[in-house]
Design a protein around this motif. Structure first.
Motif, PDB file in Angstrom:
ATOM      1  N   GLU A  99       1.241  -0.749   0.008  1.00 14.04           N
ATOM      2  CA  GLU A  99       0.295   0.210   0.297  1.00 14.04           C
ATOM      3  C   GLU A  99       0.988   1.224  -0.199  1.00 14.04           C
ATOM      4  OE1 GLU A  99      -2.567  -0.895   3.331  1.00 14.04           O
ATOM      5  OE2 GLU A  99      -4.146  -2.173   2.380  1.00 14.04           O
ATOM      6  N   GLN A 100       2.284   1.575   0.883  1.00 13.29           N
ATOM      7  CA  GLN A 100       2.829   3.196   0.600  1.00 13.29           C
ATOM      8  C   GLN A 100       3.751   2.253  -0.591  1.00 13.29           C
ATOM      9  OE1 GLN A 100       4.561   1.388   4.532  1.00 13.29           O
ATOM     10  NE2 GLN A 100       3.336   2.052   6.033  1.00 13.29           N
ATOM     11  N   HIS A 101       4.036   1.527  -1.202  1.00 10.64           N
ATOM     12  CA  HIS A 101       5.032   1.227  -2.452  1.00 10.64           C
ATOM     13  C   HIS A 101       4.285   1.056  -3.815  1.00 10.64           C
ATOM     14  CE1 HIS A 101       7.123   1.369   1.687  1.00 10.64           C
ATOM     15  NE2 HIS A 101       8.458   1.929   0.837  1.00 10.64           N
ATOM     16  N   GLU A 102       4.741   1.954  -4.461  1.00 10.25           N
ATOM     17  CA  GLU A 102       3.994   1.615  -5.533  1.00 10.25           C
ATOM     18  C   GLU A 102       4.650   0.633  -6.381  1.00 10.25           C
ATOM     19  OE1 GLU A 102       3.152   4.641  -9.716  1.00 10.25           O
ATOM     20  OE2 GLU A 102       2.434   5.108  -7.541  1.00 10.25           O
ATOM     21  N   GLY A 103       5.521   0.431  -6.442  1.00 10.82           N
ATOM     22  CA  GLY A 103       6.533  -0.914  -7.540  1.00 10.82           C
ATOM     23  C   GLY A 103       6.052  -1.875  -6.885  1.00 10.82           C
ATOM     24  N   PHE A 104       5.469  -1.529  -6.014  1.00  7.99           N
ATOM     25  CA  PHE A 104       5.441  -3.621  -4.577  1.00  7.99           C
ATOM     26  C   PHE A 104       4.464  -3.819  -5.121  1.00  7.99           C
ATOM     27  CE2 PHE A 104       5.263  -5.965  -1.381  1.00  7.99           C
ATOM     28  CZ  PHE A 104       6.550  -6.867  -0.960  1.00  7.99           C
ATOM     29  N   ARG A 105       3.933  -5.107  -5.403  1.00  9.99           N
ATOM     30  CA  ARG A 105       2.410  -5.686  -5.370  1.00  9.99           C
ATOM     31  C   ARG A 105       1.885  -7.232  -5.082  1.00  9.99           C
ATOM     32  NH1 ARG A 105      -1.229  -7.899  -8.310  1.00  9.99           N
ATOM     33  NH2 ARG A 105      -0.443  -9.087 -10.369  1.00  9.99           N
ATOM     34  N   VAL A 106       1.413  -7.449  -4.199  1.00 14.33           N
ATOM     35  CA  VAL A 106       0.629  -9.183  -3.817  1.00 14.33           C
ATOM     36  C   VAL A 106       0.160  -9.441  -4.587  1.00 14.33           C
ATOM     37  CG1 VAL A 106       0.271 -10.423  -1.819  1.00 14.33           C
ATOM     38  CG2 VAL A 106       0.979  -8.047  -1.180  1.00 14.33           C
ATOM     39  N   ALA A 107       1.110 -10.583  -5.598  1.00 17.61           N
ATOM     40  CA  ALA A 107       0.439 -10.900  -6.174  1.00 17.61           C
ATOM     41  C   ALA A 107      -0.662 -12.808  -5.571  1.00 17.61           C
ATOM     42  CB  ALA A 107       1.427 -12.054  -7.358  1.00 17.61           C
ATOM     43  N   GLY A 108      -0.422 -13.193  -4.724  1.00 16.67           N
ATOM     44  CA  GLY A 108      -0.704 -13.848  -4.213  1.00 16.67           C
ATOM     45  C   GLY A 108      -0.254 -14.999  -3.192  1.00 16.67           C
ATOM     46  N   GLY A 109      -0.328 -16.589  -2.900  1.00 21.91           N
ATOM     47  CA  GLY A 109       0.723 -16.935  -1.896  1.00 21.91           C
ATOM     48  C   GLY A 109      -0.553 -18.509  -1.239  1.00 21.91           C
ATOM     49  N   ALA A 110       0.818 -18.167  -0.260  1.00 20.24           N
ATOM     50  CA  ALA A 110       0.025 -19.640   0.114  1.00 20.24           C
ATOM     51  C   ALA A 110       0.206 -20.199   1.341  1.00 20.24           C
ATOM     52  CB  ALA A 110       0.358 -21.011  -0.359  1.00 20.24           C
ATOM     53  N   GLU A 112       0.689 -23.191   3.870  1.00 21.60           N
ATOM     54  CA  GLU A 112       1.110 -23.932   4.420  1.00 21.60           C
ATOM     55  C   GLU A 112       0.515 -25.763   3.489  1.00 21.60           C
ATOM     56  OE1 GLU A 112      -0.554 -25.427   8.432  1.00 21.60           O
ATOM     57  OE2 GLU A 112       1.106 -24.246   9.130  1.00 21.60           O
ATOM     58  N   GLY A 113       1.079 -24.728   2.129  1.00 22.29           N
ATOM     59  CA  GLY A 113       0.563 -25.239   1.060  1.00 22.29           C
ATOM     60  C   GLY A 113      -0.764 -25.117   0.413  1.00 22.29           C
ATOM     61  N   ARG A 114      -1.830 -24.838   0.693  1.00 25.37           N
ATOM     62  CA  ARG A 114      -2.567 -24.100   0.064  1.00 25.37           C
ATOM     63  C   ARG A 114      -2.806 -22.724  -0.654  1.00 25.37           C
ATOM     64  NH1 ARG A 114      -6.803 -20.827   1.066  1.00 25.37           N
ATOM     65  NH2 ARG A 114      -8.848 -21.185   0.749  1.00 25.37           N
ATOM     66  N   MET A 115      -3.209 -22.866  -2.030  1.00 29.06           N
ATOM     67  CA  MET A 115      -2.771 -21.732  -2.457  1.00 29.06           C
ATOM     68  C   MET A 115      -3.927 -20.568  -1.792  1.00 29.06           C
ATOM     69  SD  MET A 115      -0.620 -21.722  -4.823  1.00 29.06           S
ATOM     70  CE  MET A 115      -0.821 -20.196  -5.613  1.00 29.06           C
ATOM     71  N   LEU A 116      -3.494 -19.106  -2.094  1.00 33.68           N
ATOM     72  CA  LEU A 116      -4.550 -18.029  -2.191  1.00 33.68           C
ATOM     73  C   LEU A 116      -3.846 -16.810  -2.719  1.00 33.68           C
ATOM     74  CD1 LEU A 116      -3.534 -17.018   2.498  1.00 33.68           C
ATOM     75  CD2 LEU A 116      -5.766 -18.421   0.847  1.00 33.68           C
ATOM     76  N   ALA A 117      -5.176 -16.474  -2.701  1.00 32.22           N
ATOM     77  CA  ALA A 117      -5.787 -15.275  -3.927  1.00 32.22           C
ATOM     78  C   ALA A 117      -5.308 -14.157  -3.140  1.00 32.22           C
ATOM     79  CB  ALA A 117      -7.120 -14.876  -4.379  1.00 32.22           C
TER      80      ALA A 117
END
Length: 175
Positions: A99-110, A112-117
């Motif tokens: 939120e504080q840095h324009e060039g940085f963004r969250v793309a997703g993740g997991a 313990e193995g479960r994919m998260l949007a």
């Protein structure tokens, strides 16, 4: 980077994936070295770390780990935030930084193995901290006991109030 260095990097990433409770994929284009170091410092405070490696090496490292499902998402300038502690704390740091840095963004993740949007990582970041949740749980557990104690003390409190009122009346009649 020669082959033994690459093998060591893959081994180190594999160990991180195996230890991690959460892995957050980020896109970091346009960040300065100072900003990247700031992110790393903030993550260290919540038992996390941030790593950037070639996607091909990361795909090799993710094999045989609970996070193998992240392999298809490894495309472009991708960095990984790992967390061994509270997953919500790591997500909170990464989302706040995005939120504080324009060039940085969250793309997703997991977790313990479960994919998260991306939206699920953001929801995780909005969760209260573990300490707050434990405090709320404790308050809920103690509420009936507190009410019982108040109920048991009420007759004695009424007698004390009655005696105080009688004393006040007696003094006012004497005056």
């Amino acid at each position: 980077m020669n082959r033994p260095q690459k093998e060591e990097l893959v081994k180190g990433l594999n160990e991180r994936f195996n230890k991690a409770k959460i892995a957050v994929l980020t896109e970091f284009g346009g960040l300065s070295v100072g900003e990247m170091n700031q992110l790393r410092r903030e993550l260290r405070q919540v038992r996390g770390e941030y790593k950037v490696a070639k996607n091909t090496l990361t795909r090799l490292a993710v094999r045989t780990t609970p996070y193998e499902s992240l392999a298809p998402a490894l495309d472009g300038q991708v960095g990984l935030a790992f967390g061994e502690g509270d997953a919500a704390e790591v997500a909170r740091v990464v989302v706040r930084f995005a939120e504080q840095h324009e060039g940085f963004r969250v793309a997703g993740g997991a977790i313990e193995g479960r994919m998260l949007a991306k939206s699920e990582i953001e929801e995780l970041a909005r969760l209260p901290s573990r300490e707050v949740v434990l405090g709320q749980l404790l308050a809920m557990l103690l509420a009936p006991a507190t009410q019982l104690v108040r109920l048991m003390q009420e007759p004695a409190a009424r007698i004390v109030r009655l005696l105080a009122e009688l004393e006040r009346k007696r003094k006012s009649e004497q005056a």
